[in-house]
Design a protein around this motif. Structure first.
Motif, PDB file in Angstrom:
ATOM      1  N   ASN A  54       0.783  -1.354  -0.219  1.00 32.69           N
ATOM      2  CA  ASN A  54       0.213   0.098  -0.131  1.00 32.69           C
ATOM      3  C   ASN A  54       0.906   1.067  -0.244  1.00 32.69           C
ATOM      4  O   ASN A  54       0.702   2.083   0.724  1.00 32.69           O
ATOM      5  CB  ASN A  54      -0.937   0.104   1.261  1.00 32.69           C
ATOM      6  N   GLY A  83      -0.593   4.593  -0.704  1.00 32.96           N
ATOM      7  CA  GLY A  83      -1.401   4.855   0.565  1.00 32.96           C
ATOM      8  C   GLY A  83      -0.434   5.694   1.637  1.00 32.96           C
ATOM      9  O   GLY A  83      -0.936   6.603   1.981  1.00 32.96           O
ATOM     10  N   TYR A 100       0.533   9.080   0.739  1.00 29.36           N
ATOM     11  CA  TYR A 100      -0.464  10.130   0.834  1.00 29.36           C
ATOM     12  C   TYR A 100      -0.540  11.096  -0.338  1.00 29.36           C
ATOM     13  O   TYR A 100      -0.126  10.631  -1.613  1.00 29.36           O
ATOM     14  CB  TYR A 100      -0.513  10.877   2.383  1.00 29.36           C
ATOM     15  N   THR A 101      -0.768  12.588   0.013  1.00 33.28           N
ATOM     16  CA  THR A 101      -0.976  13.189  -1.274  1.00 33.28           C
ATOM     17  C   THR A 101       0.313  13.797  -1.586  1.00 33.28           C
ATOM     18  O   THR A 101       0.410  14.304  -2.645  1.00 33.28           O
ATOM     19  CB  THR A 101      -1.948  14.388  -1.033  1.00 33.28           C
ATOM     20  N   SER A 144      -0.330  -2.442  -5.197  1.00 35.40           N
ATOM     21  CA  SER A 144      -0.240  -0.935  -4.733  1.00 35.40           C
ATOM     22  C   SER A 144      -0.693  -0.204  -5.928  1.00 35.40           C
ATOM     23  O   SER A 144      -0.843   1.131  -5.808  1.00 35.40           O
ATOM     24  CB  SER A 144       0.936  -0.818  -4.280  1.00 35.40           C
ATOM     25  N   VAL A 158      -5.513   1.522  -2.948  1.00 32.64           N
ATOM     26  CA  VAL A 158      -4.898   1.987  -1.862  1.00 32.64           C
ATOM     27  C   VAL A 158      -6.001   1.893  -1.060  1.00 32.64           C
ATOM     28  O   VAL A 158      -7.191   2.146  -1.128  1.00 32.64           O
ATOM     29  CB  VAL A 158      -4.498   3.399  -2.262  1.00 32.64           C
ATOM     30  N   PRO A 184      -6.672   3.668   3.299  1.00 31.42           N
ATOM     31  CA  PRO A 184      -6.300   4.577   4.433  1.00 31.42           C
ATOM     32  C   PRO A 184      -5.394   3.911   5.349  1.00 31.42           C
ATOM     33  O   PRO A 184      -5.729   2.835   5.953  1.00 31.42           O
ATOM     34  CB  PRO A 184      -7.426   5.169   4.820  1.00 31.42           C
ATOM     35  N   LYS A 187      -1.439   8.891   8.293  1.00 29.53           N
ATOM     36  CA  LYS A 187      -0.808   9.672   7.501  1.00 29.53           C
ATOM     37  C   LYS A 187       0.486   9.947   7.894  1.00 29.53           C
ATOM     38  O   LYS A 187       0.857   9.719   8.929  1.00 29.53           O
ATOM     39  CB  LYS A 187      -1.533  11.126   7.428  1.00 29.53           C
ATOM     40  N   GLN A 205      -7.983   8.982  -5.220  1.00 27.42           N
ATOM     41  CA  GLN A 205      -8.471   8.207  -4.008  1.00 27.42           C
ATOM     42  C   GLN A 205      -7.850   8.429  -2.956  1.00 27.42           C
ATOM     43  O   GLN A 205      -8.231   8.510  -1.635  1.00 27.42           O
ATOM     44  CB  GLN A 205      -8.015   6.665  -4.305  1.00 27.42           C
ATOM     45  N   VAL A 206      -6.476   8.748  -3.025  1.00 32.67           N
ATOM     46  CA  VAL A 206      -5.781   9.133  -1.849  1.00 32.67           C
ATOM     47  C   VAL A 206      -6.131  10.594  -1.081  1.00 32.67           C
ATOM     48  O   VAL A 206      -6.131  10.768   0.068  1.00 32.67           O
ATOM     49  CB  VAL A 206      -4.196   9.094  -2.279  1.00 32.67           C
ATOM     50  N   GLN A 207      -6.494  11.507  -1.958  1.00 33.50           N
ATOM     51  CA  GLN A 207      -6.941  12.655  -1.533  1.00 33.50           C
ATOM     52  C   GLN A 207      -8.365  12.593  -0.858  1.00 33.50           C
ATOM     53  O   GLN A 207      -8.768  13.584  -0.255  1.00 33.50           O
ATOM     54  CB  GLN A 207      -7.088  13.744  -2.724  1.00 33.50           C
ATOM     55  N   PHE A 237      -9.112  10.264   1.237  1.00 36.00           N
ATOM     56  CA  PHE A 237      -9.023   9.805   2.501  1.00 36.00           C
ATOM     57  C   PHE A 237      -9.609  10.413   3.645  1.00 36.00           C
ATOM     58  O   PHE A 237      -9.285  11.838   3.610  1.00 36.00           O
ATOM     59  CB  PHE A 237      -7.418   9.609   2.854  1.00 36.00           C
TER      60      PHE A 237
END
Lengths: 297, 541
Positions: free
Chosen positions: B364, B367, B370-371, B441, B445, B447, B450, B536-538, B540
């Motif tokens: 992951n 993930g 993150y952003t 991965s 992704v 959560p 972070k 998708q990551v944004q 979370f």
């Protein structure tokens, strides 16, 4: 200002009734089902423009963030994108730079279809996205180097440019500090440096001056002005009308996911200040009535 | 004012539930689980009360002591557990100090652990149903105990808040917190072993631990008596003292319990008053590093750059570093049961497990970015560069670590004859798991904590989806590893060196092949879906 609202509506109507379905070199824009009838690009994308958006759509769940947005950014312009909160500025810029796939519409970067040939188009773009984190466990120098190496540049060029960029951003003393320990303004500056390392032909900067101190902001403005003089194109989004009026030569006012007005700054603002014109177009000013109790005397 | 805080807390809870179905499901499961635990505890207390109230009282004292300790200590490690009512957020409201503290204290009970503690504490009083006149005393003790839990946890976190604000401290704490957690299992094993040994001594050769209840009773009573004099155990032991008719002892314990709460209240008030006028600020000058680090050591290509960045993160990001810590503890964890059972071959499991943990931990990776992943999308990083860059550090450094672990476990167990098959299984597992991770991965992704958050904190609502995704990927890994496992077991069982060498060859070939295939597939998916991954990551929570 109902009159102005009506005027906006007319602009949209011209799009709909204009020369029907301009020629497109890609799959036709398929806007999601909405109350608005399907709009087709009113004109073909401008191949000479640094950035040419046609009929961009994006919706998140129920909310339509951007609808049928057209915009041309001429090469060599210093273009300001202004709009109230939630107008769709960040969504538009994300779609224009390949960070967010549009539901419909096209993006052309100097004639290259960005979503058809992302690698080719992204190579000429420098992007400062808003509201994303950085790889902040790297030092400032490492981060800029990383951005350069990801672009496929060679080590010596990266090293030389990273040094001069950090000096220009007044970050040379903090080159070896981890980005996670930077202040908000420093973080913006290091992100900007990462966006410029590959000498892009077009810079797309989302809120570049947020949290940046006045001295650094002036330095950045000088850097950007030099860059435009040298033939580069800059697109910035901002809330600060004064700044845009002083700094940019072109401006587009965005509201509710559409372009309300676009052109040179003088065209758009007419006799008014840009701020007054903006408030006229966007509306939403309320008179502070019923707050008499707030008076302390 | 207290009612206000309660309503605020419930509204906040309701709003988070409205936002996500997964969170609602998660909360329901947590509530059901808590009810189940509380229910069984209360039933156990009632049953125990019927058999031997005094012993039950001692057990309740012990369990209560552990509960209070957990309430005090866990929030220090798992910071950010519950910041919905962070006192900092009330600074501007000019709320009288007393009201603020009372409100925060009561609101602190409105959570799954809070409710569970309160219910279990109340239910534990039923242990005295044979002597009903003791129930009010027990209830008083339980109430004091619960107050000690809540006030203590707030006092500790508020008093330590200035420390917890510093990033370096948080990282150190986060990593060290893993160690005791990982060691809980072996520790319990050790404790039972010791008690077993003790019982063998007293019983003159009897081997059953469960058989000699007398010893167990003695041990529990001794520890219970001991805990009763500590601030953590005093409130829970009130009914025991009263039951014995030791009114003096009961009075002293009451003083200890009330005094503890008063002291904690004072600490909390003081540190809160200080915290409210000293809001947290970024801790001065940050850490520095010299030069370009790994970026100078890897080739100046996109693949090399991603690999250098990932290597830096493996070392600098506590979320990865915690994983490394587990890896080094793995042989130790296996060592204790292997020693006590006398079956040293158990140690050989360490190599394959470490290989699997290392390679699966990048499943992951986006993930974890993150952003910050936006940089890869913005620069148009190719799927090939991204995938290989993430896989290479694990392959190179992980490979070295695994060979070291294999040599260590071989030396400890003395089974050098198994060198070839074990290496085959380990390297094969590393390669094929990395291949699966590379595909997974890029495809999905979910959560995770972070950057900068505690590695122990798993985002609410993510639990179910995370578990499902991980389970699926693990299943695939298992299936692909099956031939290797069979060969390895055959080599172990038969002792045939030919089978051993075959395992090595099959492991290396399968590992390399599946790694290449996995990276290629992952790269293709990545090239197609990079902007979607970013979106998708944004999204979370």
């Amino acid at each position: 200002m109902p009159g102005v609202r009506h005027c906006v509506y007319v602009v949209v109507m011209t799009h709909q009734t204009g020369p029907g379905g301009g020629p497109t070199d890609h799959a036709p824009a398929a806007p999601p089902d909405t109350v608005t009838p399907a709009t087709r690009p009113a004109s073909p994308p401008d191949p000479a423009a640094a950035l040419s958006l046609r009929g961009l759509w994006k919706r998140f769940g129920q909310k339509i963030a951007v609808q049928a947005l057209d915009l041309d950014v001429p090469v060599g312009s210093f273009y300001g994108l202004v709009g109230p909160n939630g107008a769709g500025k960040t969504t538009t810029l994300s779609m224009a730079t390949g960070l967010l796939r549009p539901d419909g519409g096209t993006v052309h970067v100097r004639g290259t279809d960005l979503w058809a040939h992302p690698d080719q188009a992204k190579a000429t773009l420098g992007i400062l996205p808003d509201g994303v984190r950085l790889f902040d466990r790297l030092t400032g120098l490492q981060l800029v180097t990383y951005a350069g190496l990801l672009r496929g540049m060679d080590r010596d060029t990266v090293a030389e440019r990273a040094r001069s960029l950090l000096a220009a951003m007044d970050l040379a003393a903090d080159a070896h500090t981890y980005v996670v320990d930077y202040s908000a303004g420093m973080t913006k500056k290091i992100a900007l440096a990462s966006a410029m390392i590959h000498a892009p032909r077009t810079l797309v900067l989302d809120e570049p001056f947020e949290a940046v101190d006045p001295v650094s902001a002036a330095n950045i403005r000088d850097i950007l002005a030099d860059y435009v003089t040298g033939g580069g194109t800059v697109i910035v989004s901002s809330h600060v009308m004064d700044l845009v009026q002083r700094m940019c030569d072109h401006v587009a006012i965005v509201g509710a996911g559409q372009v309300l007005a676009a052109g040179t700054v003088d065209e758009v603002r007419g006799e008014q200040t840009l701020e007054d014109r903006f408030v006229d177009l966007v509306g939403g000013r309320t008179r502070a009535e019923g707050l008499e109790w707030l008076r302390t005397s | 004012m207290v009612a206000h805080f309660l309503r605020l807390k419930l509204t906040l809870l309701g709003n988070t539930l409205r936002r996500s179905v997964w969170q609602t499901i998660g909360l329901c499961i947590a509530l059901l689980y808590a009810l189940f635990v509380v229910g069984s505890l209360v039933v156990a207390a009632i049953a125990g009360g019927a058999a031997d109230p005094l012993l039950t009282g001692h057990v309740i004292t012990l369990v209560g002591t552990i509960t209070v300790l957990c309430w005090w200590i866990v929030p220090v490690f798992v910071f950010g557990v519950d910041q919905t009512l962070d006192p900092q957020r009330f600074t501007t409201f000019a709320i009288p100090h007393r009201s603020l503290i009372a409100g925060l204290a009561v609101a602190g009970l409105i959570s799954v652990p809070g409710l569970a503690t309160a219910l279990a504490a109340g239910g534990s009083a039923l242990a005295w149903w044979r002597e009903p006149w003791l129930i009010p005393v027990a209830l008083l003790g339980s109430a004091l105990g619960v107050v000690a839990c809540v006030v203590g946890s707030r006092a500790v976190t508020t008093a330590l808040a200035p420390l917890l604000e510093s990033r370096r401290y948080r990282e150190v704490v986060a990593v060290t917190a893993i160690i005791p957690l990982v060691l809980i299992g072996p520790a319990i094993g050790w404790a039972t072993e010791e008690i077993g040994a003790l019982s063998r001594e007293t019983n003159g050769g009897s081997v059953t631990v469960t058989g000699d209840g007398a010893l167990l009773t003695a041990v529990l009573a001794r520890f219970g008596e001991l805990a009763a004099w500590t601030p953590f155990g005093a409130p829970w032991s009130l009914p025991v003292a009263v039951h014995d008719g030791a009114w003096g002892v009961a009075a002293v314990r009451l003083v200890i319990a009330v005094g503890t709460i008063a002291l904690l209240w004072l600490v909390w008030t003081r540190s809160l008053a200080k915290a409210l006028v000293n809001p947290p600020v970024g801790g001065g000058k940050g850490a520095r590093s010299k030069g370009l680090g790994w970026f100078d050591r890897f080739p100046a290509t996109p693949v090399g750059a991603v690999a250098a960045r990932c290597t830096t993160y493996w070392i600098r990001d506590p979320r990865y570093a915690a994983g490394i810590g587990v890896i080094f503890l793995m042989p130790l964890i296996l060592w204790l049961p292997a020693r006590s059972s006398g079956n040293l071959e158990l140690l050989l499991l360490a190599g394959p497990v470490v290989a699997w943990v290392l390679a699966f931990s990048v499943s992951n990776d986006v993930g974890y970015d993150y952003t910050a992943f936006a940089l890869h999308v913005a620069t148009g990083t190719s799927g090939r560069a991204d995938r290989w860059g993430r896989a290479l550090p694990v392959l190179v450094f992980g490979g070295v670590v695994i060979v070291l672990v294999v040599l260590l476990t071989l030396a400890l167990s003395g089974r050098w004859d198994l060198t070839a098959p074990l290496l085959g299984v380990c390297l094969g597992t590393l390669g094929l798991t990395l291949g699966v991770s590379s595909v997974v991965s890029a495809a999905l992704v979910y959560p995770v904590p972070k950057p900068g958050e505690s590695p122990l904190k798993s985002p609410q609502g993510a639990a179910m989806a995370t578990m499902l995704a991980q389970l699926l990927a693990m299943l695939v890994v298992m299936l692909l590893a099956l031939p290797l496992i069979v060969l390895g077991i055959w080599a172990l069982a038969s002792g045939n060196p030919l089978v051993g060498w075959a395992t090595l060859v099959v492991g290396v070939v399968e590992g390399v092949a599946l790694l290449v295939v996995g990276v290629r597939m992952g790269a293709r998916t990545f090239d197609r879906r990079a902007p979607e991954l970013l979106q998708q990551v944004q999204a979370f929570p």
